[in-house]
Design a protein around this motif. Sequence first.
Motif, PDB file in Angstrom:
ATOM      1  N   ALA A 116      40.963 -14.958 -21.660  1.00 29.70           N
ATOM      2  CA  ALA A 116      42.010 -15.120 -20.650  1.00 29.70           C
ATOM      3  C   ALA A 116      41.583 -16.147 -19.604  1.00 29.70           C
ATOM      4  N   GLN A 117      40.313 -16.132 -19.246  1.00 30.11           N
ATOM      5  CA  GLN A 117      39.809 -17.140 -18.319  1.00 30.11           C
ATOM      6  C   GLN A 117      39.953 -18.535 -18.908  1.00 30.11           C
ATOM      7  N   LEU A 118      39.540 -18.686 -20.163  1.00 28.99           N
ATOM      8  CA  LEU A 118      39.619 -19.998 -20.787  1.00 28.99           C
ATOM      9  C   LEU A 118      41.066 -20.462 -20.904  1.00 28.99           C
ATOM     10  N   GLN A 119      41.941 -19.552 -21.258  1.00 22.82           N
ATOM     11  CA  GLN A 119      43.340 -19.932 -21.395  1.00 22.82           C
ATOM     12  C   GLN A 119      43.909 -20.424 -20.070  1.00 22.82           C
ATOM     13  N   SER A 120      43.436 -19.849 -18.971  1.00 22.24           N
ATOM     14  CA  SER A 120      43.923 -20.265 -17.660  1.00 22.24           C
ATOM     15  C   SER A 120      43.505 -21.690 -17.323  1.00 22.24           C
ATOM     16  N   LEU A 121      42.500 -22.208 -18.035  1.00 24.73           N
ATOM     17  CA  LEU A 121      42.005 -23.553 -17.766  1.00 24.73           C
ATOM     18  C   LEU A 121      42.709 -24.618 -18.598  1.00 24.73           C
ATOM     19  N   GLU A 150      24.440 -18.657  -7.671  1.00 23.52           N
ATOM     20  CA  GLU A 150      25.859 -18.959  -7.690  1.00 23.52           C
ATOM     21  C   GLU A 150      26.053 -20.476  -7.709  1.00 23.52           C
ATOM     22  N   PRO A 151      27.051 -20.983  -8.450  1.00 22.54           N
ATOM     23  CA  PRO A 151      27.332 -22.412  -8.379  1.00 22.54           C
ATOM     24  C   PRO A 151      27.946 -22.765  -7.025  1.00 22.54           C
ATOM     25  N   LEU A 152      27.805 -24.005  -6.647  1.00 26.81           N
ATOM     26  CA  LEU A 152      28.436 -24.461  -5.413  1.00 26.81           C
ATOM     27  C   LEU A 152      29.941 -24.538  -5.604  1.00 26.81           C
ATOM     28  N   ALA A 153      30.677 -24.413  -4.521  1.00 25.36           N
ATOM     29  CA  ALA A 153      32.139 -24.502  -4.586  1.00 25.36           C
ATOM     30  C   ALA A 153      32.531 -25.830  -5.222  1.00 25.36           C
ATOM     31  N   GLY A 154      33.434 -25.764  -6.175  1.00 24.62           N
ATOM     32  CA  GLY A 154      33.910 -26.960  -6.841  1.00 24.62           C
ATOM     33  C   GLY A 154      33.127 -27.345  -8.071  1.00 24.62           C
ATOM     34  N   ASP A 155      31.971 -26.699  -8.319  1.00 24.73           N
ATOM     35  CA  ASP A 155      31.160 -27.059  -9.484  1.00 24.73           C
ATOM     36  C   ASP A 155      31.745 -26.530 -10.787  1.00 24.73           C
ATOM     37  N   ALA A 156      32.514 -25.460 -10.728  1.00 19.71           N
ATOM     38  CA  ALA A 156      33.073 -24.857 -11.930  1.00 19.71           C
ATOM     39  C   ALA A 156      34.480 -24.360 -11.632  1.00 19.71           C
ATOM     40  N   ASP A 157      35.305 -24.334 -12.672  1.00 24.67           N
ATOM     41  CA  ASP A 157      36.665 -23.805 -12.541  1.00 24.67           C
ATOM     42  C   ASP A 157      36.692 -22.310 -12.783  1.00 24.67           C
ATOM     43  N   ALA A 158      35.741 -21.802 -13.535  1.00 27.01           N
ATOM     44  CA  ALA A 158      35.668 -20.365 -13.812  1.00 27.01           C
ATOM     45  C   ALA A 158      34.221 -19.977 -14.011  1.00 27.01           C
ATOM     46  N   VAL A 159      33.874 -18.789 -13.567  1.00 30.24           N
ATOM     47  CA  VAL A 159      32.540 -18.233 -13.768  1.00 30.24           C
ATOM     48  C   VAL A 159      32.703 -16.890 -14.460  1.00 30.24           C
ATOM     49  N   HIS A 160      31.961 -16.694 -15.538  1.00 32.63           N
ATOM     50  CA  HIS A 160      32.016 -15.433 -16.275  1.00 32.63           C
ATOM     51  C   HIS A 160      30.649 -14.776 -16.190  1.00 32.63           C
ATOM     52  N   MET A 208      32.385  -7.903 -16.759  1.00 31.12           N
ATOM     53  CA  MET A 208      32.646  -8.337 -15.387  1.00 31.12           C
ATOM     54  C   MET A 208      32.941  -9.817 -15.392  1.00 31.12           C
ATOM     55  N   HIS A 209      33.965 -10.254 -14.784  1.00 26.61           N
ATOM     56  CA  HIS A 209      34.273 -11.656 -14.788  1.00 26.61           C
ATOM     57  C   HIS A 209      34.952 -12.041 -13.503  1.00 26.61           C
ATOM     58  N   ARG A 210      34.858 -13.342 -13.173  1.00 27.86           N
ATOM     59  CA  ARG A 210      35.551 -13.886 -12.031  1.00 27.86           C
ATOM     60  C   ARG A 210      36.121 -15.224 -12.440  1.00 27.86           C
ATOM     61  N   SER A 211      37.239 -15.561 -11.913  1.00 28.02           N
ATOM     62  CA  SER A 211      37.840 -16.842 -12.241  1.00 28.02           C
ATOM     63  C   SER A 211      38.406 -17.468 -10.996  1.00 28.02           C
ATOM     64  N   PHE A 212      38.256 -18.787 -10.871  1.00 28.39           N
ATOM     65  CA  PHE A 212      38.822 -19.490  -9.752  1.00 28.39           C
ATOM     66  C   PHE A 212      40.326 -19.715  -9.952  1.00 28.39           C
ATOM     67  N   LEU A 213      40.778 -19.569 -11.190  1.00 22.02           N
ATOM     68  CA  LEU A 213      42.189 -19.740 -11.484  1.00 22.02           C
ATOM     69  C   LEU A 213      42.705 -18.466 -12.131  1.00 22.02           C
ATOM     70  N   PRO A 214      43.885 -17.981 -11.794  1.00 22.54           N
ATOM     71  CA  PRO A 214      44.386 -16.734 -12.368  1.00 22.54           C
ATOM     72  C   PRO A 214      44.707 -16.896 -13.843  1.00 22.54           C
ATOM     73  N   PRO A 215      44.296 -15.937 -14.680  1.00 17.44           N
ATOM     74  CA  PRO A 215      44.594 -16.044 -16.103  1.00 17.44           C
ATOM     75  C   PRO A 215      46.076 -15.887 -16.368  1.00 17.44           C
ATOM     76  N   ARG A 216      46.543 -16.615 -17.374  1.00 15.53           N
ATOM     77  CA  ARG A 216      47.923 -16.483 -17.815  1.00 15.53           C
ATOM     78  C   ARG A 216      47.949 -15.702 -19.113  1.00 15.53           C
ATOM     79  N   PRO A 217      48.922 -14.842 -19.330  1.00 16.16           N
ATOM     80  CA  PRO A 217      48.982 -14.085 -20.578  1.00 16.16           C
ATOM     81  C   PRO A 217      49.279 -14.997 -21.747  1.00 16.16           C
ATOM     82  N   LEU A 218      48.810 -14.611 -22.924  1.00 11.53           N
ATOM     83  CA  LEU A 218      49.129 -15.375 -24.112  1.00 11.53           C
ATOM     84  C   LEU A 218      50.636 -15.377 -24.356  1.00 11.53           C
ATOM     85  N   PRO A 219      51.185 -16.521 -24.814  1.00 11.05           N
ATOM     86  CA  PRO A 219      52.613 -16.537 -25.101  1.00 11.05           C
ATOM     87  C   PRO A 219      52.943 -15.616 -26.250  1.00 11.05           C
ATOM     88  N   SER A 220      54.044 -14.927 -26.145  1.00 10.98           N
ATOM     89  CA  SER A 220      54.455 -13.983 -27.176  1.00 10.98           C
ATOM     90  C   SER A 220      55.245 -14.696 -28.249  1.00 10.98           C
TER      91      SER A 220
END
Length: 298
Positions: A58-63, A266-276, A1-13
């Motif tokens: 994928a979350q980390l890559q989005s960051l 839960e972290p406060l808004a703005g405390d993290a870019d992604a939560v896993h 289960m994961h949540r991210s504040f930023l959408p993950p981007r696929p790895l470049p092919s």
Amino acid sequence: MHRSFLPPRPLPSHSGHRFSRLGWPEGIHRLAAAPLLALVVGCAQAPLEPARPTPWLAQLQSLLPADVLLIGEHHDAPAHQVLEHEAVQWLAGRGQLAALVMEMADSGRATDGLSREASEAQVQQALGWNASAWPWAQYGPVAMAAVRAGVPVRGGNLPRADLRAAMQDERWDRHLDAAALARQQAALREGHCGLLPEAQIPGMARMQIARDARMAAVAAAARRPWQVVVLVAGGGHVLRGVGVPTHWFPGLTAKVALARAEGAAEPLAGDADAVHDTPALPAGDPCAPLRAPQGARP
């Protein structure tokens, strides 16, 4: 289960093949056409698919890109150290890891002089590792993944010899604004199960802020162009509102990924870019070690 504040981007092919038009004289292209066609057909029949990243990666890559990637953990959640190991291996394998900075070792201790083939005992000695406080079975794989990739591991924590001076240094009282300082002090009360005498709270907050400042300095000093420094620390240390990021200087780009056990706050808004999110910790009384005559971890 994961949540991210930023959408993950696929790895470049990297599986596609590109061919230049070389302007060969007439006739030569006929000789090359058959094997070239066979190569193209072969690629069409068996495409080289890039490995799909796990949701965590994928979350980390989005960051990325970033100068520093802060990964916050719950120290007693082995699943979080597994995530850290995965992140270090992945970034090192892509040649993107500049250094690994760990709260679990003191600043001034590092593996820079060790080879990739160094033993675990040599790594522990270089880092001055305190296995009674930080079980090597949990954190060793994280550190060794960097060492085996030829990436330095550096301690980020304030050495014990500097803690008393930090607790008495009133300039740290002015580092955070009043609301953030009150939040830091409340977290210390809660984190110590309400067992700390109130008179000790201001000094403990100063020590916490000083530790964050030291980790920030070590991570900033390890930066390299086009790579990222990974800082592994307790979740409270990485939060933007009160932790290490409050010590950054202008121009440094940092991202925060927080591993959160189910049921934790839960972290406060703005405390993290992604939560896993990870499974809940086993049921029990987390305050029991602190109530014992000698706690397992100070």
